[in-house]
Design an enzyme around this catalytic site. Sequence first.
Site, short mmCIF file in Angstrom:
data_model
loop_
_atom_site.label_atom_id
_atom_site.label_comp_id
_atom_site.label_asym_id
_atom_site.label_seq_id
_atom_site.Cartn_x
_atom_site.Cartn_y
_atom_site.Cartn_z
N ASN A 66 86.92 34.22 56.32
CA ASN A 66 87.16 34.06 57.75
C ASN A 66 86.19 33.02 58.31
O ASN A 66 85.12 32.80 57.74
CB ASN A 66 86.94 35.42 58.45
CG ASN A 66 87.42 35.41 59.90
OD1 ASN A 66 88.21 34.55 60.29
ND2 ASN A 66 86.94 36.37 60.68
N ASP A 91 83.87 45.10 58.26
CA ASP A 91 83.73 44.49 59.59
C ASP A 91 84.28 43.07 59.51
O ASP A 91 83.72 42.21 58.83
CB ASP A 91 82.27 44.49 60.01
CG ASP A 91 82.11 44.00 61.45
OD1 ASP A 91 83.02 43.31 61.95
OD2 ASP A 91 81.09 44.31 62.07
N LEU A 92 85.36 42.81 60.21
CA LEU A 92 86.06 41.52 60.12
C LEU A 92 85.15 40.33 60.35
O LEU A 92 85.28 39.29 59.72
CB LEU A 92 87.21 41.49 61.14
CG LEU A 92 88.04 40.21 61.20
CD1 LEU A 92 88.85 40.02 59.92
CD2 LEU A 92 88.98 40.22 62.40
N ASP A 93 84.20 40.48 61.30
CA ASP A 93 83.41 39.33 61.71
C ASP A 93 81.99 39.32 61.19
O ASP A 93 81.16 38.54 61.66
CB ASP A 93 83.38 39.26 63.24
CG ASP A 93 84.66 38.66 63.80
OD1 ASP A 93 85.38 38.02 63.03
OD2 ASP A 93 84.91 38.84 64.99
N GLU A 94 81.69 40.21 60.23
CA GLU A 94 80.27 40.33 59.87
C GLU A 94 80.04 40.37 58.37
O GLU A 94 79.01 40.86 57.93
CB GLU A 94 79.69 41.58 60.53
CG GLU A 94 79.50 41.48 62.02
CD GLU A 94 78.24 40.72 62.39
OE1 GLU A 94 77.32 40.66 61.58
OE2 GLU A 94 78.21 40.17 63.49
#
Lengths: 285, 285, 285, 285
Positions: free
Chosen positions: C190, C226-229
Amino acid sequence: MSDQHWILTAQCPSRLGTIDAVTGLLRQHQLYVTELHSFDDSHSNRFFIRACFNAESALKEDDFRQQFSERASEFEMSWELRPADYKPRVIMLVSKFDHCLNDLLYQYKMGSLNIEIPAIISNHPDLKELAGWYDIPFHHLPITADTKPQQEAQIWQIIQESNAELVVLARYMQVLSAEMCQKLEGWAINIHHSLLPGFKGAKPYHQAYEKGVKTVGATAHYINDDLDEGPIIAQGIDSVDHAYYPDDLVAKGRDIERVTLTRAVRQHVEQRVFLNGNRTVVFAQ
Amino acid sequence: MSDQHWILTAQCPSRLGTIDAVTGLLRQHQLYVTELHSFDDSHSNRFFIRACFNAESALKEDDFRQQFSERASEFEMSWELRPADYKPRVIMLVSKFDHCLNDLLYQYKMGSLNIEIPAIISNHPDLKELAGWYDIPFHHLPITADTKPQQEAQIWQIIQESNAELVVLARYMQVLSAEMCQKLEGWAINIHHSLLPGFKGAKPYHQAYEKGVKTVGATAHYINDDLDEGPIIAQGIDSVDHAYYPDDLVAKGRDIERVTLTRAVRQHVEQRVFLNGNRTVVFAQ
Amino acid sequence: MSDQHWILTAQCPSRLGTIDAVTGLLRQHQLYVTELHSFDDSHSNRFFIRACFNAESALKEDDFRQQFSERASEFEMSWELRPADYKPRVIMLVSKFDHCLNDLLYQYKMGSLNIEIPAIISNHPDLKELAGWYDIPFHHLPITADTKPQQEAQIWQIIQESNAELVVLARYMQVLSAEMCQKLEGWAINIHHSLLPGFKGAKPYHQAYEKGVKTVGATAHYINDDLDEGPIIAQGIDSVDHAYYPDDLVAKGRDIERVTLTRAVRQHVEQRVFLNGNRTVVFAQ
Amino acid sequence: MSDQHWILTAQCPSRLGTIDAVTGLLRQHQLYVTELHSFDDSHSNRFFIRACFNAESALKEDDFRQQFSERASEFEMSWELRPADYKPRVIMLVSKFDHCLNDLLYQYKMGSLNIEIPAIISNHPDLKELAGWYDIPFHHLPITADTKPQQEAQIWQIIQESNAELVVLARYMQVLSAEMCQKLEGWAINIHHSLLPGFKGAKPYHQAYEKGVKTVGATAHYINDDLDEGPIIAQGIDSVDHAYYPDDLVAKGRDIERVTLTRAVRQHVEQRVFLNGNRTVVFAQ
């Protein structure tokens, strides 16, 4: 050799089995490799390796050296084995400018440049006080066209008597003789105040100004028979614009020079740099 | 001119009162300055100014132009006044490589490069499809040693018929004739695949490899009588190491070239770049 | 396996003999190592190795795999062996923004990103044409709060049917479910539009503007629960100043995002990246 | 005022005619503007200007000040007029770490940081010798929880008695009281050992290590009521990789901190920095 960190570096002609010659013996002696980098240059047909390892056993250094020596000669390897905290003896040559020397000495004092400095040599007395602040012997060896051979002989004597392993020309503004260059080939680092192969000759920053460049740089390199054109170790660069007059470029250049020279010296001291003909191999952190 | 953003640029010989000549008239016409940069080059004795302003009043553009024109001639100023969203007409010259063209066209489509592209001209047919994807007329003008004058004449005709204000040589692999260079002097941007004044001649990345450089770069510049040595607008650079073979340097170079050329074209289009003899003044964002 | 370039990567718990387990077998099979990097992380107590080698002999791949497999299990190694020119199948997830996808597809077409792209999936139809230009199947899978589970199931089906080895979220503006994140953990990359651990939540560039930062950045990372971490692969950064309004920061950010995501995907594809708990080991070129 | 270089800076609420208020008077007094930057922030609705000019006439400074003062009050301008070679008096606050102080003092001695240093204050005696080397009075003011108010009172007294115009916290490891922060708001520069808004709290480099970041940075900022969160002047950053253990990050951080703090102090001293609410305007060279 117990509980110690070591660095083993080697280079030799490209051949099957080079890595294994190193890792095999390390394994045999129960030595714990923490980091290893190897590169086989298909252009120069040479192999380069740098291995960091810990020794927890009680192996004698002499035994390891002797055994590795046998393998090395089979592969025509040149090699070095040193404790990771080994401090090579480095001689600094300077003139009047102190920006490079100041940074080197500061990093030295901080312990972030792991060296001994048996002597600072200059053709001017200006930096004597700075050397004194760091408790380093300072040799003022003035030079004239007539006394150049004698002065270089004195420099060489200091280098030899101190068993120096590296010479750093930290903005030493004299052109070394071809003979001196030859003696120092591959173990003296110079800082060229331009991004080689950029501006050569006198006043590179003034040349850069006339050309209207938008970047200025500096190059740290080993000296070879050509004082200013040896194998490059590190290059630094920064942006400038139209508002930089020649004096501003010189000031900007000073900052790049000191950072670049210190980086190159650190890489050399950490045994990350290998000569590879007119080029270098640098296993960067 | 109401509620619009404008950019006024000017340059002239250094003289007392240059800024005031600009700001005074802007003030007189109730024009609201949002950003202003001026530089007086004590080396070339020339003054440069770039002013961004908003016009909220109903002033006629013609009146302002006429009045400014009078002041300008008094100061021997050359100047330009354009709406901030003005889209200059830009002709692209390419050959087979598409990395620079691809980036320029993408930024153009995104609206982050505020231009019209009346034509893409190439001596090869390869990029016709790419031009088509962006709905831009593509002119395939093959060239041989014999047909060079005619081909350049065709290029020139397209440039003129499209009222082009800028020509971008996005890796156009032909050497323009001296005559063509002269015609395009100061309003054609070329990308030199080296960090001038670095490697010249053929295969700069191979030269860089042989030299063992630790940085490679590219230079975007205006062409003048010397195709590859005109005033520098922007320079890009990146680090490399021993593991970059010539092909890797070429690939790295492609990335630097496209970024550097696009940056230079954007700066030109935003009227940030001024010719200053063999150098430029660039008021960067 | 004759005359081919291969890449072997492995990781396992730290233990004496890990390197030798790799290099020994390579030697035994007459495989020529051109580049090797290993790192033993004293914090996580894990060992990582990446070896590039040439096979000139006629060894069967199956034999090598079986023999290495035995050694690997002894060391609890997870490992991969691939031809250097192996093209992993990569699925792209996008929404409306095309800056990241555009760069990935361009590098793919150029051959500088060595992958297959069996599908591009989007919750919007906008980028269908771009996918078509590169002859890549485009799946428009719209999503609402109600249809999210079904839509994710469709995505998952495409991923499975295409035997995808990597999923790239090239500015896919949907929050994946915890279940989906879990499925993709460690093999989906991502791009976070901020320099983690910087601005979180919505509109990071507006937050950056309010804070008055002088640098903006982006972070490419693996997703985990966690998608963003998840573990960071690469971070990009650039300088800004007071004249950058939020829209200017967004535009600058787009450039950083695409460069950073492409770099991370390339490093993954070249098998330079290893998961190391919440961190990564990246043997950079 | 004859033959001298001056710098005039001003800021005020956005309003038509702000630039002209400055340039008009400069013109009227035959003052030669060499460089001018203005910015009108549409977000904070404030105007900022920095003009460098030469005075060749014999105008009295007092007359100019009085006349400009009248215009300034009409526009609610705050402003400063200084000879370009004016040396502001700067107090340094330090603890035990010397990397920032060392760089500031070196640049000061070189003349590349144009300041006076009436005093260095520390809560530890360690850097007394360094201060002595540069002939700067050193005040050792130890601190305990109990003596904090008195110690800060002593610091404040030294600041006042020396007519200091700037306070630099060069890694002063004490948290200033809210009262002291308030007194120093806008004219004390601190270096935060992280890239705000990144890692806060203790041991930021250890936090960075745990997070597995690929970049580390530092932030120089004015202090306001929050010691560590005031308006940012400059941010520095550098790349790291998996091989950097916390101690390596700390060492890398030291280099970034000293460079970033020195840059911020220089920009402040050259009157390039303007407070703009919680942000700054910095007209960079």
